[in-house]
Design a protein around this motif. Sequence first.
Motif, short mmCIF file in Angstrom:
data_model
loop_
_atom_site.label_atom_id
_atom_site.label_comp_id
_atom_site.label_asym_id
_atom_site.label_seq_id
_atom_site.Cartn_x
_atom_site.Cartn_y
_atom_site.Cartn_z
N GLN A 125 24.73 6.61 16.66
CA GLN A 125 23.98 7.13 17.92
C GLN A 125 22.83 8.05 17.33
N GLY A 126 22.79 8.85 16.38
CA GLY A 126 21.70 9.61 15.80
C GLY A 126 20.62 8.49 15.45
N LEU A 127 20.86 7.23 14.91
CA LEU A 127 19.73 6.61 14.13
C LEU A 127 19.81 5.06 14.69
N PRO A 128 19.73 5.26 16.13
CA PRO A 128 19.67 3.74 16.79
C PRO A 128 18.55 2.76 16.51
N TRP A 129 17.88 2.96 15.71
CA TRP A 129 16.73 2.02 15.19
C TRP A 129 17.06 1.25 14.11
N LEU A 130 18.24 1.72 13.48
CA LEU A 130 18.82 1.13 12.37
C LEU A 130 19.55 -0.14 12.85
N PRO A 131 19.55 -1.32 11.90
CA PRO A 131 20.16 -2.61 12.33
C PRO A 131 21.85 -2.50 12.13
N TRP A 132 22.41 -1.61 12.78
CA TRP A 132 23.96 -1.56 12.48
C TRP A 132 24.58 -2.71 12.80
N THR A 135 11.29 15.29 -1.74
CA THR A 135 11.02 13.91 -2.61
C THR A 135 11.75 12.89 -1.95
N ILE A 136 13.11 13.18 -1.66
CA ILE A 136 13.99 11.94 -1.26
C ILE A 136 13.43 11.72 0.05
N GLU A 137 12.99 12.65 1.16
CA GLU A 137 12.80 12.35 2.47
C GLU A 137 11.22 11.49 2.31
N ALA A 138 10.49 11.84 1.32
CA ALA A 138 9.14 11.13 0.99
C ALA A 138 9.31 9.66 0.52
N LEU A 139 10.73 9.59 -0.23
CA LEU A 139 10.82 8.02 -0.61
C LEU A 139 11.11 7.42 0.34
N TYR A 140 12.02 7.77 1.29
CA TYR A 140 12.44 7.08 2.50
C TYR A 140 11.23 6.74 3.42
N GLU A 141 10.32 7.54 3.54
CA GLU A 141 9.24 7.39 4.53
C GLU A 141 8.26 6.36 3.52
N THR A 142 7.91 6.40 2.63
CA THR A 142 7.26 5.39 1.85
C THR A 142 7.71 3.97 2.14
N TYR A 143 9.31 3.86 2.21
CA TYR A 143 9.91 2.36 2.11
C TYR A 143 9.72 2.20 3.64
N LEU A 144 10.03 3.15 4.75
CA LEU A 144 10.04 2.76 6.11
C LEU A 144 8.42 2.38 6.44
N GLU A 145 7.47 2.97 5.65
CA GLU A 145 6.44 2.68 6.15
C GLU A 145 5.85 0.95 6.01
N LYS A 146 6.78 0.30 5.15
CA LYS A 146 6.76 -1.19 4.82
C LYS A 146 6.94 -2.02 6.11
N GLU A 147 7.77 -1.24 7.16
CA GLU A 147 8.26 -2.08 8.29
C GLU A 147 7.70 -1.19 9.71
N PHE A 148 7.39 -0.15 9.57
CA PHE A 148 6.73 0.89 10.65
C PHE A 148 5.51 1.51 10.48
N GLY A 149 4.93 2.05 11.53
CA GLY A 149 3.71 3.09 11.34
C GLY A 149 3.88 4.31 10.48
N SER A 150 2.72 4.76 9.92
CA SER A 150 2.84 6.10 9.28
C SER A 150 3.67 6.97 10.06
#
Length: 190
Positions: A179-186, A128-143
Amino acid sequence: MAKALFDRDDVIDKSIQLFWQNGFSGSSMQQVVKATGLKPGSIYHAFGNKEGLFREALDNYAQKGLRQIRKVLDNAPSVGKGICSILEKYIQESTRKDYCSCFLVKTQLELATEGNELYELASEKLGTIEALYETYLEKEFGSQVSRDRATSLMLNIFGMRVYGYRQGSAHRMREGLKQGLPWLPWDQAD
């Protein structure tokens, strides 16, 4: 039927602390009685048994976590910056000497070989937590990208939550996450 003479939320909060610290198997009914201040009959009447109380504790813990994630992501300037903020909070938590990992992750690890309903419940809550992140990420990225990134995020969070306290590990965890999540705006999150 008699009304319960205790604060259910308080009992669940105390149970979360006990189960989080000791695990399901490591928490005896006597410890549950001591931690909650309830008599065994009250526990059985209100929750059915230790497993019923554990289920409610897991659910309560997960619901609080979901609310916190939503709050951060709803108030962040972007989903990526919000995720960086959440990860930084997890880094700070995981480097405290009294760190106790994540209750859901600990439950999964403890009960993995048993494959029982409590293991499934912890897995469901993490899903459920993963699905929540996915829902928020869909606001900025494709499915598909959002699904993959939510999975990658959960894998990194799971690893970080298990990695836990070690002197000087905050910097190492932060660099590993970059390194593992380079797509985030670190760079923008620092």
